[in-house]
Design a protein around this motif. Structure first.
Motif, mmCIF file in Angstrom:
data_model
loop_
_atom_site.group_PDB
_atom_site.id
_atom_site.type_symbol
_atom_site.label_atom_id
_atom_site.label_comp_id
_atom_site.label_asym_id
_atom_site.label_seq_id
_atom_site.Cartn_x
_atom_site.Cartn_y
_atom_site.Cartn_z
ATOM 1 N N THR A 176 0.841 -1.405 0.040
ATOM 2 C CA THR A 176 0.039 -0.060 0.037
ATOM 3 C C THR A 176 0.830 1.347 -0.017
ATOM 4 O O THR A 176 0.352 2.438 0.189
ATOM 5 N N ASN A 177 2.405 1.119 -0.113
ATOM 6 C CA ASN A 177 3.291 2.201 -0.372
ATOM 7 C C ASN A 177 2.902 3.084 1.026
ATOM 8 O O ASN A 177 2.984 4.319 1.089
ATOM 9 N N ILE A 178 2.778 2.486 2.368
ATOM 10 C CA ILE A 178 2.685 3.331 3.396
ATOM 11 C C ILE A 178 4.280 3.447 3.990
ATOM 12 O O ILE A 178 5.102 2.576 3.735
ATOM 13 N N GLY A 179 4.535 4.811 4.008
ATOM 14 C CA GLY A 179 5.831 5.116 4.424
ATOM 15 C C GLY A 179 5.718 6.066 5.433
ATOM 16 O O GLY A 179 4.789 7.087 5.651
ATOM 17 N N VAL A 180 6.810 6.239 6.380
ATOM 18 C CA VAL A 180 7.000 7.539 7.103
ATOM 19 C C VAL A 180 8.507 8.069 7.003
ATOM 20 O O VAL A 180 9.596 7.198 6.814
ATOM 21 N N GLY A 181 8.643 9.296 7.299
ATOM 22 C CA GLY A 181 9.797 9.816 7.070
ATOM 23 C C GLY A 181 10.050 10.925 8.336
ATOM 24 O O GLY A 181 9.096 11.582 8.772
ATOM 25 N N VAL A 182 11.422 11.419 8.634
ATOM 26 C CA VAL A 182 11.570 12.386 9.709
ATOM 27 C C VAL A 182 13.003 12.847 9.212
ATOM 28 O O VAL A 182 13.685 12.552 8.542
ATOM 29 N N GLU A 183 13.050 14.237 9.367
ATOM 30 C CA GLU A 183 13.984 15.221 9.299
ATOM 31 C C GLU A 183 14.330 15.991 10.379
ATOM 32 O O GLU A 183 13.433 16.725 11.083
ATOM 33 N N VAL A 184 15.795 15.975 10.841
ATOM 34 C CA VAL A 184 16.044 16.577 11.939
ATOM 35 C C VAL A 184 17.012 17.582 11.562
ATOM 36 O O VAL A 184 18.031 17.433 10.978
ATOM 37 N N THR A 185 16.855 19.108 11.664
ATOM 38 C CA THR A 185 17.834 20.088 11.555
ATOM 39 C C THR A 185 18.321 20.742 12.664
ATOM 40 O O THR A 185 17.644 21.078 13.610
ATOM 41 N N HIS A 186 19.689 20.957 12.892
ATOM 42 C CA HIS A 186 20.220 21.726 13.813
ATOM 43 C C HIS A 186 21.076 22.748 13.415
ATOM 44 O O HIS A 186 21.864 22.665 12.435
ATOM 45 N N SER A 187 20.567 24.061 14.083
ATOM 46 C CA SER A 187 21.365 25.291 13.646
ATOM 47 C C SER A 187 22.302 25.735 14.730
ATOM 48 O O SER A 187 22.188 25.735 15.985
ATOM 49 N N PHE A 188 23.734 25.548 14.359
ATOM 50 C CA PHE A 188 24.715 26.023 15.332
ATOM 51 C C PHE A 188 24.829 27.359 15.842
ATOM 52 O O PHE A 188 24.911 27.622 16.877
ATOM 53 N N SER A 189 24.356 28.290 14.992
ATOM 54 C CA SER A 189 24.450 29.798 15.471
ATOM 55 C C SER A 189 23.305 30.205 16.232
ATOM 56 O O SER A 189 23.518 30.775 17.152
ATOM 57 N N THR A 190 22.092 29.201 16.133
ATOM 58 C CA THR A 190 21.063 29.714 17.135
ATOM 59 C C THR A 190 20.769 28.717 18.123
ATOM 60 O O THR A 190 20.120 28.878 18.968
ATOM 61 N N ASN A 191 21.704 27.623 18.125
ATOM 62 C CA ASN A 191 21.271 26.451 18.865
ATOM 63 C C ASN A 191 19.986 26.066 18.818
ATOM 64 O O ASN A 191 19.349 25.470 20.148
ATOM 65 N N VAL A 192 19.326 25.930 17.724
ATOM 66 C CA VAL A 192 17.760 25.407 17.603
ATOM 67 C C VAL A 192 17.842 24.146 16.831
ATOM 68 O O VAL A 192 18.348 23.856 15.816
ATOM 69 N N ASN A 193 16.887 23.129 17.258
ATOM 70 C CA ASN A 193 16.674 22.053 16.660
ATOM 71 C C ASN A 193 15.601 21.970 16.000
ATOM 72 O O ASN A 193 14.072 22.546 16.787
ATOM 73 N N THR A 194 15.146 21.406 14.740
ATOM 74 C CA THR A 194 13.716 21.440 14.369
ATOM 75 C C THR A 194 13.647 20.099 13.781
ATOM 76 O O THR A 194 14.382 19.412 13.099
#
Length: 55
Positions: free
Chosen positions: A20-38
């Motif tokens: 059924t082509n069921i899939g999941v995905g995740v992306e993690v981004t870290h900014s060193f200048s602001t120390n923020v994770n998304t």
């Protein structure tokens, strides 16, 4: 301020059910200048061979 190369990204995609082509995905981004994770999460599901829903 020049932020080229500042954010680091990592992503992962996994097909849970190929029939059924069921899939999941995740992306993690870290900014060193602001120390923020998304974190971004997504999924997809094929209703039929011509229609796929993504969220």
């Amino acid at each position: 301020m020049n932020e080229k190369g500042d954010p680091e990204n990592a992503s992962y995609y996994h097909i849970v059910n190929p029939s059924t082509n069921i899939g999941v995905g995740v992306e993690v981004t870290h900014s060193f200048s602001t120390n923020v994770n998304t974190i971004t999460v997504g999924t997809q599901h094929a209703l039929d061979p011509l229609t796929t829903i993504k969220a």
